[in-house]
Scaffold this active site. Structure first.
Site, PDB file in Angstrom:
ATOM      1  N   ASP A   1      32.164  48.146  45.457  1.00 11.29           N
ATOM      2  CA  ASP A   1      32.653  46.755  45.478  1.00 11.29           C
ATOM      3  C   ASP A   1      33.402  46.455  46.786  1.00 11.29           C
ATOM      4  O   ASP A   1      33.298  45.366  47.333  1.00 11.29           O
ATOM      5  CB  ASP A   1      33.577  46.491  44.284  1.00 11.29           C
ATOM      6  CG  ASP A   1      32.808  46.305  42.980  1.00 11.29           C
ATOM      7  OD1 ASP A   1      31.637  45.886  43.030  1.00 11.29           O
ATOM      8  OD2 ASP A   1      33.382  46.584  41.910  1.00 11.29           O
TER       9      ASP A   1
ATOM     10  N   LYS B   1      34.701  50.465  34.182  1.00 14.85           N
ATOM     11  CA  LYS B   1      34.910  50.999  35.532  1.00 14.85           C
ATOM     12  C   LYS B   1      36.037  52.025  35.626  1.00 14.85           C
ATOM     13  O   LYS B   1      36.036  52.864  36.522  1.00 14.85           O
ATOM     14  CB  LYS B   1      35.166  49.865  36.523  1.00 14.85           C
ATOM     15  CG  LYS B   1      33.934  49.000  36.785  1.00 14.85           C
ATOM     16  CD  LYS B   1      34.212  47.955  37.862  1.00 14.85           C
ATOM     17  CE  LYS B   1      33.013  47.067  38.092  1.00 14.85           C
ATOM     18  NZ  LYS B   1      33.216  46.099  39.182  1.00 14.85           N
TER      19      LYS B   1
ATOM     20  N   GLY C   1      40.623  44.249  38.649  1.00 14.15           N
ATOM     21  CA  GLY C   1      39.758  45.270  39.229  1.00 14.15           C
ATOM     22  C   GLY C   1      39.097  44.823  40.522  1.00 14.15           C
ATOM     23  O   GLY C   1      39.053  45.583  41.507  1.00 14.15           O
TER      24      GLY C   1
ATOM     25  N   GLY D   1      44.473  37.104  42.820  1.00 15.32           N
ATOM     26  CA  GLY D   1      44.105  37.958  41.699  1.00 15.32           C
ATOM     27  C   GLY D   1      44.634  39.360  41.884  1.00 15.32           C
ATOM     28  O   GLY D   1      44.941  39.774  43.024  1.00 15.32           O
ATOM     29  N   ALA D   2      44.764  40.086  40.773  1.00 13.22           N
ATOM     30  CA  ALA D   2      45.281  41.453  40.838  1.00 13.22           C
ATOM     31  C   ALA D   2      44.571  42.353  39.837  1.00 13.22           C
ATOM     32  O   ALA D   2      45.120  43.351  39.384  1.00 13.22           O
ATOM     33  CB  ALA D   2      46.789  41.453  40.602  1.00 13.22           C
TER      34      ALA D   2
ATOM     35  N   SER E   1      21.361  42.554  38.025  1.00 13.01           N
ATOM     36  CA  SER E   1      21.178  43.821  38.747  1.00 13.01           C
ATOM     37  C   SER E   1      19.775  44.400  38.594  1.00 13.01           C
ATOM     38  O   SER E   1      19.191  44.858  39.591  1.00 13.01           O
ATOM     39  CB  SER E   1      22.229  44.836  38.308  1.00 13.01           C
ATOM     40  OG  SER E   1      23.498  44.391  38.723  1.00 13.01           O
TER      41      SER E   1
ATOM     42  N   ASN F   1      49.063  36.339  42.613  1.00 13.48           N
ATOM     43  CA  ASN F   1      48.509  36.408  41.253  1.00 13.48           C
ATOM     44  C   ASN F   1      49.372  35.627  40.284  1.00 13.48           C
ATOM     45  O   ASN F   1      50.578  35.479  40.488  1.00 13.48           O
ATOM     46  CB  ASN F   1      48.432  37.884  40.794  1.00 13.48           C
ATOM     47  CG  ASN F   1      47.581  38.056  39.554  1.00 13.48           C
ATOM     48  OD1 ASN F   1      46.501  37.466  39.468  1.00 13.48           O
ATOM     49  ND2 ASN F   1      48.044  38.835  38.595  1.00 13.48           N
ATOM     50  N   ARG F   2      48.712  35.122  39.224  1.00 16.96           N
ATOM     51  CA  ARG F   2      49.440  34.406  38.164  1.00 16.96           C
ATOM     52  C   ARG F   2      50.570  35.281  37.628  1.00 16.96           C
ATOM     53  O   ARG F   2      51.700  34.835  37.512  1.00 16.96           O
ATOM     54  CB  ARG F   2      48.443  34.051  37.048  1.00 16.96           C
ATOM     55  CG  ARG F   2      49.060  33.412  35.854  1.00 16.96           C
ATOM     56  CD  ARG F   2      48.004  33.028  34.854  1.00 16.96           C
ATOM     57  NE  ARG F   2      47.309  34.194  34.292  1.00 16.96           N
ATOM     58  CZ  ARG F   2      46.359  34.132  33.382  1.00 16.96           C
ATOM     59  NH1 ARG F   2      45.976  32.950  32.919  1.00 16.96           N
ATOM     60  NH2 ARG F   2      45.771  35.225  32.921  1.00 16.96           N
ATOM     61  N   THR F   3      50.259  36.538  37.332  1.00 16.59           N
ATOM     62  CA  THR F   3      51.284  37.482  36.877  1.00 16.59           C
ATOM     63  C   THR F   3      51.770  38.255  38.106  1.00 16.59           C
ATOM     64  O   THR F   3      51.101  39.176  38.583  1.00 16.59           O
ATOM     65  CB  THR F   3      50.694  38.468  35.833  1.00 16.59           C
ATOM     66  OG1 THR F   3      50.008  37.710  34.832  1.00 16.59           O
ATOM     67  CG2 THR F   3      51.773  39.310  35.195  1.00 16.59           C
TER      68      THR F   3
ATOM     69  N   GLY G   1      30.112  34.426  46.098  1.00 17.75           N
ATOM     70  CA  GLY G   1      30.222  35.766  45.510  1.00 17.75           C
ATOM     71  C   GLY G   1      28.889  36.482  45.422  1.00 17.75           C
ATOM     72  O   GLY G   1      28.836  37.707  45.287  1.00 17.75           O
TER      73      GLY G   1
HETATM   74  P1  NAP Z   1      40.093  41.242  35.694  1.00 18.49           P
HETATM   75  O1  NAP Z   1      40.408  42.648  36.040  1.00 18.49           O
HETATM   76  O2  NAP Z   1      40.081  40.819  34.267  1.00 18.49           O
HETATM   77  O3  NAP Z   1      41.139  40.299  36.494  1.00 18.49           O
HETATM   78  C1  NAP Z   1      41.186  38.915  36.282  1.00 18.49           C
HETATM   79  C2  NAP Z   1      42.125  38.240  37.263  1.00 18.49           C
HETATM   80  O4  NAP Z   1      42.008  36.821  37.085  1.00 18.49           O
HETATM   81  C3  NAP Z   1      43.602  38.588  37.069  1.00 18.49           C
HETATM   82  O5  NAP Z   1      44.242  38.603  38.324  1.00 18.49           O
HETATM   83  C4  NAP Z   1      44.113  37.400  36.225  1.00 18.49           C
HETATM   84  O6  NAP Z   1      45.475  37.116  36.408  1.00 18.49           O
HETATM   85  C5  NAP Z   1      43.304  36.263  36.833  1.00 18.49           C
HETATM   86  N1  NAP Z   1      43.162  35.135  35.943  1.00 18.49           N
HETATM   87  C6  NAP Z   1      42.428  35.071  34.803  1.00 18.49           C
HETATM   88  N2  NAP Z   1      42.528  33.844  34.244  1.00 18.49           N
HETATM   89  C7  NAP Z   1      43.370  33.120  35.050  1.00 18.49           C
HETATM   90  C8  NAP Z   1      43.867  31.779  35.020  1.00 18.49           C
HETATM   91  N3  NAP Z   1      43.531  30.924  34.034  1.00 18.49           N
HETATM   92  N4  NAP Z   1      44.676  31.383  36.014  1.00 18.49           N
HETATM   93  C9  NAP Z   1      45.009  32.221  37.024  1.00 18.49           C
HETATM   94  N5  NAP Z   1      44.582  33.499  37.107  1.00 18.49           N
HETATM   95  C10 NAP Z   1      43.771  33.945  36.129  1.00 18.49           C
HETATM   96  O7  NAP Z   1      38.657  40.809  36.259  1.00 18.49           O
HETATM   97  P2  NAP Z   1      37.868  41.426  37.526  1.00 18.49           P
HETATM   98  O8  NAP Z   1      37.030  42.556  37.078  1.00 18.49           O
HETATM   99  O9  NAP Z   1      38.853  41.645  38.621  1.00 18.49           O
HETATM  100  O10 NAP Z   1      36.855  40.226  37.886  1.00 18.49           O
HETATM  101  C11 NAP Z   1      37.347  38.997  38.369  1.00 18.49           C
HETATM  102  C12 NAP Z   1      36.191  38.116  38.813  1.00 18.49           C
HETATM  103  O11 NAP Z   1      35.519  38.724  39.920  1.00 18.49           O
HETATM  104  C13 NAP Z   1      35.111  37.898  37.737  1.00 18.49           C
HETATM  105  O12 NAP Z   1      34.691  36.552  37.789  1.00 18.49           O
HETATM  106  C14 NAP Z   1      33.989  38.817  38.156  1.00 18.49           C
HETATM  107  O13 NAP Z   1      32.723  38.343  37.756  1.00 18.49           O
HETATM  108  C15 NAP Z   1      34.122  38.747  39.675  1.00 18.49           C
HETATM  109  N6  NAP Z   1      33.544  39.921  40.364  1.00 18.49           N
HETATM  110  C16 NAP Z   1      32.574  39.703  41.287  1.00 18.49           C
HETATM  111  C17 NAP Z   1      32.038  40.758  41.974  1.00 18.49           C
HETATM  112  C18 NAP Z   1      30.961  40.498  42.993  1.00 18.49           C
HETATM  113  O14 NAP Z   1      30.313  41.456  43.431  1.00 18.49           O
HETATM  114  N7  NAP Z   1      30.746  39.263  43.416  1.00 18.49           N
HETATM  115  C19 NAP Z   1      32.470  42.069  41.726  1.00 18.49           C
HETATM  116  C20 NAP Z   1      33.472  42.274  40.774  1.00 18.49           C
HETATM  117  C21 NAP Z   1      33.999  41.179  40.090  1.00 18.49           C
HETATM  118  P3  NAP Z   1      46.622  37.826  35.479  1.00 18.49           P
HETATM  119  O15 NAP Z   1      46.868  39.161  36.093  1.00 18.49           O
HETATM  120  O16 NAP Z   1      47.770  36.905  35.576  1.00 18.49           O
HETATM  121  O17 NAP Z   1      46.038  37.911  34.087  1.00 18.49           O
END
Ligand code: NAP
Length: 270
Positions: free
Chosen positions: A106, A70, A132, A129-130, A21, A152-154, A236
């Site tokens: 976002d 956040k 943030g 995914g579910a 950033s 989502n996994r969960t 991304g």
């Molecule tokens: P988070 O809130 O921790 O959520 C993680 C998600 O990934 C949950 O849905 C989780 O499922 C799932 N997950 C984790 N490990 C897994 C596995 N082994 N198999 C299946 N599902 C799995 O994270 P977040 O903040 O949403 O961020 C997620 C990703 O988005 C990160 O890589 C982050 O860098 C990226 N991101 C990118 C941007 C961008 O601007 N490009 C912006 C924000 C975030 P469960 O619910 O089952 O645990």
């Protein structure tokens, strides 16, 4: 060189790691000759309240808020705008008339990135995914009039998210095989610094747009599989670039230089 007139912006996150950033925003400031400087602040959760008090006292103009702050930051600012409140997360704090206002860019980043490849209104979208990122992406897709399924996994987390934001359905990730879709967005962290995909390649639909929120590596296994299947991969990086652009525009009121931001992202990764 910074002077007494230089205005200060930054990002708070923990751990600070290798955030790109500062490189992106400083490049945009330079390109538009804005006398401002952008720094990264590694702030552990227990220090967030003091950090926001510091933003207030020192007169910083804007602070980006990243993992893991956040949600917690919502209680520390003066106002939270309606979009951020509905998403349940703030990723941007901007000074306005002396007040600190929380917003979320976002969802705008996700929409603007997708719009490089497709219209959104009326399209069938699936979000993996579910967490943030998923909340922001689902919110953005619904705002633009897409039909959205959350996988989502969960499953319970997907169901809660779908209900709260008004998505059409929720299920486990394997349900993708039976869901016709035009847009697929991965918001799980699967693929982050590892060469694995959240879904088997056979489930990817030719012609669909496949966006991965993961941007490290820039070309993930999911994106390679998408290209091989005749889908349209979207990195991304573009979601990150456009959410930064929205932050820049919120503070400066000027159109963000997208190519400058994208090039700075590339250079910072070398
Ligand atoms: P988070 O809130 O921790 O959520 C993680 C998600 O990934 C949950 O849905 C989780 O499922 C799932 N997950 C984790 N490990 C897994 C596995 N082994 N198999 C299946 N599902 C799995 O994270 P977040 O903040 O949403 O961020 C997620 C990703 O988005 C990160 O890589 C982050 O860098 C990226 N991101 C990118 C941007 C961008 O601007 N490009 C912006 C924000 C975030 P469960 O619910 O089952 O645990």
């Amino acid at each position: 060189m910074p002077t007494a007139a230089t205005r200060l912006c930054g990002i708070v996150l923990h751990p600070a790691g290798h955030t790109r950033s500062p490189a992106m925003h400083n490049a945009a400031f330079a390109a538009l000759e804005i006398d401002a400087s952008y720094l990264a602040f590694d702030v552990p959760p227990e220090d967030l309240a003091d950090a926001i008090a510091g933003v207030r006292a020192l007169g910083l103009e804007q602070i980006a808020v990243s993992i893991p702050h956040k949600e917690a930051v919502m209680d520390l600012v003066d106002d939270v705008d309606e979009h951020a409140r509905r998403i349940g997360a703030v990723n941007t704090v901007t000074r306005r008339d002396g007040r600190l206002v929380g917003s979320n860019t976002d969802w705008l980043g996700s929409n603007r990135a997708l719009e490089r490849e497709t219209e959104i209104a009326g399209k069938r979208a699936v979000v993996l995914g579910a967490g943030g990122a998923a909340r922001a992406v689902v919110f953005g897709l619904l705002e633009r009039g897409a039909e959205v399924h959350v996988l989502n996994r969960t499953v319970e987390r997907a169901e809660r998210l779908a209900k709260e934001l008004g998505a059409s359905g929720a299920a486990e990730i394997s349900a993708l095989a039976d869901l016709d879709h035009d847009i697929l967005v991965n918001t799980t962290s699967v693929g982050l610094r590892e060469d694995v995909s959240p879904v088997p390649a056979e489930m990817l639909r030719p012609g669909s747009v496949v966006m991965d929120a993961v941007y490290d590596p820039e070309v993930t296994r999911l994106l390679r599989d998408a290209a091989n299947r005749g889908a349209r991969p979207l990195g991304g990086k573009w979601m990150l670039v456009y959410q930064a652009a929205a932050q820049f525009e919120t503070w400066t009121g000027r159109e963000a230089p997208i190519e400058v931001l994208a090039n700075a992202f590339d250079e910072a990764g070398r």
